[in-house]
Motif scaffolding. Structure first.
Motif, short mmCIF file in Angstrom:
data_model
loop_
_atom_site.label_atom_id
_atom_site.label_comp_id
_atom_site.label_asym_id
_atom_site.label_seq_id
_atom_site.Cartn_x
_atom_site.Cartn_y
_atom_site.Cartn_z
N ASP A 438 43.13 45.70 37.98
CA ASP A 438 42.52 46.77 38.78
C ASP A 438 42.99 48.12 38.24
O ASP A 438 44.19 48.41 38.23
CB ASP A 438 42.94 46.59 40.24
N ASP A 526 35.15 44.41 40.99
CA ASP A 526 35.59 43.28 40.16
C ASP A 526 34.46 42.27 39.95
O ASP A 526 34.51 41.47 39.01
CB ASP A 526 36.81 42.59 40.78
N GLU A 556 43.61 37.67 38.60
CA GLU A 556 43.24 39.05 38.91
C GLU A 556 44.36 39.73 39.69
O GLU A 556 44.91 39.14 40.63
CB GLU A 556 41.94 39.09 39.73
N THR A 558 44.94 43.13 41.91
CA THR A 558 44.20 44.21 42.55
C THR A 558 45.03 44.81 43.68
O THR A 558 45.93 44.16 44.20
CB THR A 558 42.84 43.70 43.09
N ALA A 584 43.72 35.47 42.64
CA ALA A 584 43.88 36.92 42.77
C ALA A 584 45.16 37.20 43.54
O ALA A 584 45.51 36.48 44.49
CB ALA A 584 42.70 37.54 43.49
N GLN A 586 47.05 40.41 45.53
CA GLN A 586 46.87 41.76 46.06
C GLN A 586 48.23 42.43 46.22
O GLN A 586 49.19 41.82 46.70
CB GLN A 586 46.14 41.70 47.41
N TRP A 602 38.62 35.27 48.75
CA TRP A 602 39.48 34.40 47.94
C TRP A 602 39.99 33.13 48.64
O TRP A 602 40.36 32.18 47.95
CB TRP A 602 40.69 35.19 47.43
N GLY A 611 43.80 33.25 46.78
CA GLY A 611 44.28 34.63 46.86
C GLY A 611 45.63 34.71 47.55
O GLY A 611 45.91 33.98 48.49
#
Length: 640
Positions: A438, A526, A556, A558, A584, A586, A602, A611
């Motif tokens: 990100d 994304d 990922e 982010t 992902a 976060q 996710w 996620g």
């Protein structure tokens, strides 16, 4: 006319012949020495003038003292033993020269403790006129502890030669060397007036005389110490051999010594200090320090601690010189790919910050490769020993009757037996790992810092694993490619690092992936980036992914939920249906709505979560991503 001494000419002739013979002899053993030292460029040069071995790291030369060989009347095999023994720690010296030279700091607590103890004892028994400076005491203590560690190094070196040199796996050759060592070993060490000196050197003496039960018992009775209910000598011998077989060095050796051997050395030492009496204490104190400073001159060949430290300093200087040269060439190479010197320096900063994590990952990779090919218990019928197999007994009943008459059943093959058989796991041809970063406007300095550190640790650890896979291809019985790519996304997306490139171009792209995160790309789209990755998967690759011949994994990072959650959810589902593993993470504080959106994309309606929300625990990013990477690669490589 100058008269030339005939004896001198004969001596020179003898030296010249010996030098030529030694060169031929060394040439026969150069391959084994190269394997042992792991240094193919090291040259072995006889010297007529030197009295001891001399390692010159800058010249990449190991000088041999020809005169001493002749004076001591050594044969070629005895000379070869000394070469192996002198260079036994060379691989560890090259890898950890700074740790060897930094022992004073690593043992500072022990040095300080003994210094203050001895200084206090001196002040108790000496008059003020005979007061000894505490600096002098500390120098003495430092020397004694470093000499003790040097004796432990020499013992480790002795064992490494016997354990890892193929020449001494031959029992006859090993026996010859042990007989030679017995001639050189000083039994008088046991009656040394300084018990702690004798203790430090007794380990090597014990190993040399292991087959002499009387002398071995004499050593163990003099230093009667048990560790985990066994002799301290048996314990250290076994532990050192275990470390040698695991290719471990000073990093593992010193903590073992500090925990189990040093306490006994300290005990004998302090007993000697306590034995100093007030009567004639000045003379006794002086005698104590004088005896401790006596040089061990019995061995003209083996390097002293000071000589080894000089070699270590030269190795370190050479490494620094090579690093400087490499640094200059790196700057020039990276400039050709548009990488500035400032970016190279920033990259090096993150290299330093992540070294410990990458070293830990290297250990993990080695174990993982081992699990890809391992031995398992396999049951086979009709073996000579084991549990009786009824069916085989019925089929072989005449043989059983005959064996019963003879009273000998050992050759009957009517038993089941479990034994270890190698089992390979069918591994994929290729593993592709994509990293999506990100780069939107909400990525602040703290998030960028954490992401850079994480990318450095993860990208380079995976590169380490890929190099290890290529080197260990024979163990896994197949070639595997492990490739990475990186993408940035914000209001737009673009690829920074491609899967396959030349070494220098790959390096430049790794540096760009780490240093060019700026947080100035607007919104968090994304979905478009993930859609592009999905489109890049060919029909042929999809078949291979389905058949487990290839694996594709996406990670990922982010700092919030996607600006287009519906589109992201749809493409994540398509990727999962294709057989792609996708995750992902976060980072940074987010609202309840963003948390709900992130979980919708996710985690909701999937077999398992894809996620992970770290929120304010940004510092956990590196550890968490490395853990996910490990779990995924474990599932691929471990034999079920």
């Amino acid at each position: 006319m100058v008269k030339i001494d005939k004896e001198f000419l004969d001596e020179e002739k003898l030296k010249k012949e010996a030098e030529e013979n030694l060169k031929v002899f060394l040439q026969r053993h150069i391959q084994s020495l190269t394997t042992f030292t792991r240094e193919p460029g090291l040259r072995y040069v006889p010297s007529k003038s030197l009295e001891k071995f001399l390692l010159k790291a800058k010249e990449n030369v190991f000088y041999l003292p020809l005169s001493t060989f002749l004076d001591s009347n050594l044969d070629n095999n005895e000379i070869l033993w000394h070469i192996y023994n002198e260079l036994a720690l060379y691989p560890d010296w090259k890898e950890n020269a700074n740790i060897y030279l930094d022992r004073e700091m690593r043992w500072k607590a022990e040095i300080d403790e003994i210094t203050y103890y001895i200084y206090g004892k001196i002040n108790e028994i000496l008059s003020k006129d005979n007061d000894i400076d505490i600096i002098f005491v500390r120098e003495y203590v430092k020397r004694e502890i470093l000499d003790f560690l040097f004796q432990m190094d020499r013992y480790f070196a002795f064992l490494r030669v016997l354990e890892t040199s193929p020449l001494y796996r031959d029992q006859e050759e090993k026996g010859k060397i042990l007989q030679y060592m017995k001639k050189r070993a000083d039994k008088d060490l046991l009656s040394s007036s300084l018990a702690h000196h004798g203790f430090a050197k007794s380990f090597l003496l014990w190993s040399v005389y292991k087959d002499d039960e009387n002398f071995k018992k004499q050593i163990e009775e003099k230093y009667h110490i048990k560790i985990l209910n066994e002799s301290i000598y048996e314990f250290l011998n076994r532990e050192f051999i275990r470390q040698i077989n695991k290719n471990q060095g000073i990093i593992s050796r010193d903590p073992l010594i500090k925990a189990f051997i040093y306490p006994s050395f300290r005990k004998y030492w302090l007993e000697e200090v306590d034995s100093m009496q007030a009567k004639d204490s000045s003379e006794e104190g002086e005698k104590f320090f004088e005896e401790s400073q006596e040089k061990d001159t019995r061995d003209k060949l083996e390097s002293s601690r000071k000589e080894v430290e000089d070699s270590l300093k030269e190795i370190l200087d050479q490494e620094n010189t090579n690093a400087t040269s490499l640094e200059d060439s790196t700057y020039k190479k990276m400039e050709a790919y548009g990488i500035s010197s400032e970016e190279v320096d920033l990259y090096r900063y993150y290299l330093g910050k992540t070294k410990a994590q990458r070293d830990a990952m290297k250990d993990f990779w080695r174990k993982l490769i081992g699990s890809a090919k391992k031995e398992v218990n396999v049951e086979k019928n009709r073996q000579a020993k084991g549990k009786l197999n009824v069916n085989d007994l019925i089929n072989s009943y005449p043989d059983f009757i005959e064996a019963e008459q003879k009273g000998n059943y050992k050759d009957l093959k009517v038993f089941d037996k479990n034994f270890l058989e190698s089992k390979d796991k069918l591994l994929p041809e290729k593993i592709e790992i994509s990293f999506l970063i990100d780069n939107s406007g909400s990525m602040d300095e703290e998030k960028i810092e954490a992401t850079r550190k994480t990318l450095t640790a993860t990208l380079l650890s995976i590169r380490d694993f890929n190099l290890y896979l290529q080197a260990q291809a024979q163990k896994t019985n197949q070639k595997i490619e492990l490739l990475t790519e990186t993408w940035f996304f914000g209001h737009d997306y673009y690829r920074i690092k491609k899967f396959e490139d030349t070494k220098d171009l790959e390096e430049s792209q790794i540096i760009s992936s780490i240093t060019k995160i700026s947080g100035d790309d607007g919104t968090t789209d994304d979905a478009s980036c993930l859609r592009q990755i999905h489109q890049n998967i060919s029909i042929d690759q999809r078949v291979k992914i389905k058949n487990k011949k290839e694996y594709k994994i996406i990670f990922e990072i982010t700092d919030g939920a996607s600006s287009f959650p519906g589109a992201t959810k749809d493409i994540v589902k398509k990727l999962i249906e294709t057989g792609v593993e996708i995750y992902a993470i976060q980072i940074g504080k987010i609202s309840k709505l963003d948390t709900k959106t992130f979980n919708y994309i996710w985690n909701d309606n999937f077999k398992y979560p894809h996620g992970l929300i770290l929120a304010d625990d940004i510092e956990k990013l590196t550890v968490e991503l490395l853990n996910i990477v490990k779990r995924n690669l474990e599932s691929i490589f471990q034999v079920s």
